[in-house]
Scaffold this motif. Sequence first.
Motif, short mmCIF file in Angstrom:
data_model
loop_
_atom_site.label_atom_id
_atom_site.label_comp_id
_atom_site.label_asym_id
_atom_site.label_seq_id
_atom_site.Cartn_x
_atom_site.Cartn_y
_atom_site.Cartn_z
N ARG A 98 83.80 6.50 71.76
CA ARG A 98 83.74 5.35 72.65
C ARG A 98 82.41 5.23 73.37
O ARG A 98 82.05 4.15 73.84
N ARG A 99 81.67 6.33 73.48
CA ARG A 99 80.39 6.29 74.20
C ARG A 99 79.33 5.51 73.44
O ARG A 99 78.44 4.94 74.06
N TRP A 100 79.38 5.51 72.10
CA TRP A 100 78.31 4.85 71.36
C TRP A 100 78.82 3.74 70.45
O TRP A 100 78.10 3.25 69.59
N THR B 195 74.89 -2.17 73.71
CA THR B 195 74.31 -1.40 74.81
C THR B 195 74.83 -1.87 76.17
O THR B 195 74.91 -1.08 77.10
N GLY B 196 75.15 -3.14 76.29
CA GLY B 196 75.80 -3.62 77.51
C GLY B 196 74.86 -3.86 78.67
O GLY B 196 73.73 -4.33 78.48
N ALA C 242 74.93 -0.19 70.14
CA ALA C 242 74.45 0.98 70.89
C ALA C 242 73.99 2.12 69.98
O ALA C 242 73.12 2.90 70.37
N ARG D 55 78.64 5.38 80.48
CA ARG D 55 79.73 4.92 79.60
C ARG D 55 80.90 5.89 79.56
O ARG D 55 81.80 5.76 78.73
N ARG D 56 80.87 6.89 80.44
CA ARG D 56 81.97 7.85 80.50
C ARG D 56 83.24 7.14 80.99
O ARG D 56 83.18 6.39 81.97
#
Length: 329
Positions: free
Chosen positions: A178-180, A184-185, A261, A326-327
């Motif tokens: 989920r982190r990558w 990129t947001g 991302a 992004r945690r």
Amino acid sequence: MNTREVQSSGVADARRPSPSRPGAGRRILRAVAVVATVPYVGLKAAWLAGSHLGIPEGSVLREPGPFFLAANSVTLAMDACVILLALVLTRPWGIRVPGWLLTVPVFVATGLLTPIVFAFPGQLVVRALGFGSDPAVEAAREPFLDSWVFMVVYTGFIVQGLALAGLFVPYARERWGRRWQGVTGERLPPSTGVVAAAAAAVGLAVAAVYGYWTFGGSAGLGAGTADQSADRAVVTAVDAICALAAGAGALLLARGGTIPARWPLGLAWIGGAATLSWGAWVMIAALGPQLDGGEGASSATLLIYAGQMITGLLAGAVLIRFLTARRPA
């Protein structure tokens, strides 16, 4: 246990990665990674035991000093860690290893192996096209290691690098997917943007100097490296690309937007790891005894090595900030 506790427990269990047995492909890659350590570990162990395997007559390595013995011990242990990494990335208990305890050695391994993965085949291509080092110049140099040693060792490093990459990507997808995933947001805080800009600026300066040396420039090089060979030009070209990748990845991560991302993360991870780890490695080698009998590195060269390390550190800081943001809450 009340309803809220049950729900909280269920959420925690859902977020915790569940260990899974690796498929046949990952088991094969694990075996390949382990086998690929044998040539290097075997040579280092033989040298530490007093063997002269692969060391020609007249080489300074025939009479190793404390620095050489310490360096062989450390590098043997480093390569043996590839076996441990391969197990962590493929065994069910590996998913429970603390994140930092895994990502730090993987980051270092990425940094040390990536330049070799690209530069060594590039050198072979250059030599096949007839642009290798002048035989007369090579013959005039003091003997150091037999040529087969480089072929065996670097081939093993390339196999290790590719196998570890093939193991780490599915592991990271399972544990931190989920982190990558996604884009990129949002733009990162201004302070992180400053760090990213600094990484890009220093990386660009490092790449410019390496690019100058790649195309035959010799200003700033020591007397021992002023005769820029095609083999060395391949290495400096790879170093330049890695520095640019680190800076570009840091900028894209800090800027945010709609870019997937995984691309800036890959640039920042690979470029930052290569510039930091390889810059530190060549800096240590340059400041230590010159085992090949050559002259020490020039001040300009040491400055560029420091620039590589700074670029990698700054890109790594942006990478950590991006992943932390992004945690899951």
